[in-house]
Design an enzyme around this catalytic site. Structure first.
Site, PDB file in Angstrom:
ATOM      1  CE1 TYR A  94      13.810  -2.948   1.449  1.00 20.63           C
ATOM      2  CE2 TYR A  94      15.115  -4.934   1.639  1.00 20.63           C
ATOM      3  CZ  TYR A  94      14.168  -4.076   2.143  1.00 20.63           C
ATOM      4  OH  TYR A  94      13.574  -4.347   3.344  1.00 20.63           O
ATOM      5  CD  GLN A 149      -2.806  -1.124   2.475  1.00 23.71           C
ATOM      6  OE1 GLN A 149      -3.081  -0.081   3.057  1.00 23.71           O
ATOM      7  NE2 GLN A 149      -3.263  -2.304   2.890  1.00 23.71           N
TER       8      GLN A 149
END
Length: 157
Positions: free
Chosen positions: A128, A91
């Site tokens: 990442y 989210q």
């Protein structure tokens, strides 16, 4: 959702989520932190924290501190933990926390942020990398821990 800096009175909230992270990482047996230890760390600024709140419910956290790079001659922000509760993932909450950490790092003059990620956590590693992070395969995390630390100390006497 609102991200706030952790306060002393947030120690219990942080410890609760740290224990959730330890369970997720299958490391609960190593998680011995207490609210009192967290309060001390926050009070003496050994660690700093961010907590994401949805109304009055804590939904994510980050624990960080500053290190020093001899190569750059500048501080670095070290991210110890970033955890988003499972029902709140995907989210943008982790990204919002990273943005806050980047702001903090920039304010402190840090040219980089360092952290580790478990090898099996391929989803996080991909995330990442998508942010521009580089996984340093030529470096190993090295740790001297508990009994070995004690033995080294005794051998020096």
């Amino acid at each position: 959702m609102e991200i706030k800096h952790a306060r002393l009175e947030d120690a219990r909230v942080l410890v609760s989520m740290i224990r959730e992270l330890a369970a997720y990482e299958k490391l609960s047996d190593q998680c011995v932190i207490t609210s009192e230890k967290m309060e001390v760390a926050l009070a003496n600024q050994t660690a700093s924290g961010l907590i994401a709140w949805e109304n009055s419910t804590p939904i994510a956290y980050a624990i960080y501190y500053f290190t020093f790079s001899t190569f750059t001659g500048l501080p670095s922000l070290y991210l110890e933990d970033l955890y988003v509760k499972p029902e709140f993932r995907s989210q943008g909450i982790g990204t919002a926390i990273f943005q806050e950490l980047f702001t903090i790092a920039n304010e402190k003059g840090c040219p980089r942020m360092d952290f580790v990620c478990l090898k099996w956590n391929t989803g996080s590693l991909a995330y990442y990398r998508s942010m521009g992070a580089v996984v340093l395969d030529d470096w190993h995390l090295v740790r001297i821990h508990n009994d070995a630390f004690q033995k080294l100390d005794e051998d020096l006497i």
